[in-house]
Design a protein around this motif. Structure first.
Motif, short mmCIF file in Angstrom:
data_model
loop_
_atom_site.label_atom_id
_atom_site.label_comp_id
_atom_site.label_asym_id
_atom_site.label_seq_id
_atom_site.Cartn_x
_atom_site.Cartn_y
_atom_site.Cartn_z
N ALA A 138 0.83 -1.21 0.00
CA ALA A 138 0.00 0.00 0.00
C ALA A 138 0.86 1.26 0.00
O ALA A 138 0.59 2.23 -0.72
CB ALA A 138 -0.93 -0.01 1.21
N THR A 139 1.93 1.25 0.80
CA THR A 139 2.83 2.40 0.84
C THR A 139 3.52 2.61 -0.50
O THR A 139 3.65 3.75 -0.99
CB THR A 139 3.88 2.21 1.94
N TYR A 140 3.96 1.53 -1.11
CA TYR A 140 4.63 1.63 -2.42
C TYR A 140 3.67 2.15 -3.48
O TYR A 140 4.04 3.00 -4.30
CB TYR A 140 5.17 0.25 -2.82
N THR A 141 2.44 1.65 -3.47
CA THR A 141 1.45 2.11 -4.45
C THR A 141 1.15 3.60 -4.27
O THR A 141 1.05 4.35 -5.25
CB THR A 141 0.16 1.29 -4.33
N ALA A 142 1.01 4.02 -3.01
CA ALA A 142 0.74 5.43 -2.75
C ALA A 142 1.92 6.30 -3.19
O ALA A 142 1.74 7.37 -3.81
CB ALA A 142 0.46 5.65 -1.27
N ALA A 143 3.14 5.86 -2.88
CA ALA A 143 4.31 6.63 -3.30
C ALA A 143 4.43 6.69 -4.81
O ALA A 143 4.79 7.73 -5.39
CB ALA A 143 5.58 6.00 -2.70
N GLN A 144 4.12 5.58 -5.48
CA GLN A 144 4.17 5.57 -6.94
C GLN A 144 3.14 6.53 -7.53
O GLN A 144 3.43 7.25 -8.49
CB GLN A 144 3.92 4.14 -7.44
N ALA A 145 1.94 6.53 -6.95
CA ALA A 145 0.90 7.44 -7.44
C ALA A 145 1.30 8.89 -7.22
O ALA A 145 1.11 9.74 -8.10
CB ALA A 145 -0.43 7.13 -6.75
N GLN A 146 1.86 9.19 -6.04
CA GLN A 146 2.30 10.56 -5.78
C GLN A 146 3.41 10.99 -6.74
O GLN A 146 3.44 12.14 -7.21
CB GLN A 146 2.78 10.67 -4.33
N THR A 147 4.31 10.06 -7.04
CA THR A 147 5.39 10.38 -7.98
C THR A 147 4.83 10.66 -9.37
O THR A 147 5.24 11.63 -10.04
CB THR A 147 6.38 9.22 -8.05
N GLN A 148 3.89 9.84 -9.82
CA GLN A 148 3.30 10.05 -11.13
C GLN A 148 2.54 11.37 -11.19
O GLN A 148 2.61 12.10 -12.19
CB GLN A 148 2.37 8.89 -11.47
N ILE A 149 1.81 11.70 -10.12
CA ILE A 149 1.09 12.97 -10.09
C ILE A 149 2.06 14.14 -10.12
O ILE A 149 1.87 15.13 -10.84
CB ILE A 149 0.18 13.04 -8.85
N GLY A 150 3.13 14.04 -9.33
CA GLY A 150 4.13 15.11 -9.32
C GLY A 150 4.79 15.28 -10.67
O GLY A 150 5.01 16.41 -11.14
N GLU A 151 5.11 14.17 -11.33
CA GLU A 151 5.72 14.26 -12.66
C GLU A 151 4.74 14.85 -13.66
O GLU A 151 5.14 15.61 -14.56
CB GLU A 151 6.16 12.87 -13.12
N ALA A 152 3.45 14.51 -13.52
CA ALA A 152 2.46 15.06 -14.44
C ALA A 152 2.32 16.57 -14.25
O ALA A 152 2.25 17.33 -15.22
CB ALA A 152 1.12 14.38 -14.23
N PHE A 153 2.29 17.02 -12.99
CA PHE A 153 2.18 18.45 -12.73
C PHE A 153 3.42 19.21 -13.18
O PHE A 153 3.32 20.33 -13.69
CB PHE A 153 1.93 18.70 -11.24
#
Length: 259
Positions: A138-153
């Protein structure tokens, strides 16, 4: 050869690291632990089955031992000491087997208890690993999602980078086409470019055509007025001098609305 081997291993390690998903690795480890736990449980079941089989054999041997003892007593009661001795001999042989089986039974009981305790400990470890595994996933998935969102922004992700480049290319092409269209309009207006159809005229010729067209209309209008008034057409119309004919008309000539 050593250097080539080192380079190959480094490349392979990098490729494997890129392809490895920690969540899949954790699931695989958990699956292996479950398989090990299943083997331990099967071992406990096998030991318990062997122990139960020994208990059944002990029960049968104890029944036979009791039977031989009863037969010996009856033989002694009947005065058959030989039969009593034979029965007691058989009973003694059975007692030796019973002792051996009891020893094996005790050993199996100890093994069963050890395997049961190990199974319980392994079960506790597997449960703890499963909880930790789900937390890490769960932590890895959340971190991956945050990274993708940050890269998108920030626009540094591969997908958003392609979109940004496509938009930039479209804007550049649009500006280029607008600049080309404006330049062509200016060149055509200045006469620097010839019209291949032959229909375009420069500004001087266009003004002359407009003035001559207006004079022809005035001449035709004066001729029609003269015909309606009953007179002959002005000489200026035939001579092509519309301005003098227009000035020689009487003031009280009828005037017609152009409409």
């Amino acid at each position: 050869m050593k250097r080539m081997g080192l380079i190959f291993r480094a490349k392979a390690n990098k490729a494997l690291d890129r392809a490895e998903d920690p969540r899949e690795t954790l699931d695989y480890s958990y699956q292996k632990q479950l398989e090990l736990l299943q083997k331990v449980r099967r071992g406990v079941a096998d030991v318990a089955t062997s122990r139960k089989r020994l208990e059944l054999q002990l029960t049968e041997l104890q029944k036979k031992s009791a039977t031989y003892e009863d037969q010996g007593r009856k033989a002694l009661a009947l005065g058959r000491e030989d039969l009593a001795r034979e029965a007691l001999s058989r009973r003694a042989a059975l007692q030796q087997q019973v002792a051996d089986l009891e020893t094996q039974h005790t050993t199996l009981q100890g093994e069963e208890e050890k395997l049961t305790l190990a199974s319980q400990r392994l079960q506790a470890k597997v449960d703890a690993f499963r909880t930790k595994k789900e937390t890490i996933k769960a932590t890895y998935t959340a971190a991956q999602a945050q990274t993708q969102i940050g890269e998108a922004f920030s626009g540094i992700s591969e997908e958003m980078g392609d979109v940004g480049m496509a938009i930039q290319r479209a804007e550049d092409k649009t500006e280029q086409l607008k600049a080309r269209a404006g330049a062509l309009d200016e060149l055509l207006a200045s006469g620097a470019l010839d019209d291949p159809s032959g229909l375009a005229k420069d500004d001087i010729q266009a003004e002359l055509d407009r003035l001559s067209g207006g004079s022809d209309v005035e001449l035709e209008l004066q001729r029609m007025k003269a015909e309606l008034a009953g007179g002959s057409a002005p000489q200026a119309i035939e001579g092509g001098q519309g301005n003098q004919s227009a000035q020689s008309q009487p003031q009280d000539a009828p005037r017609f609305d152009k409409q």
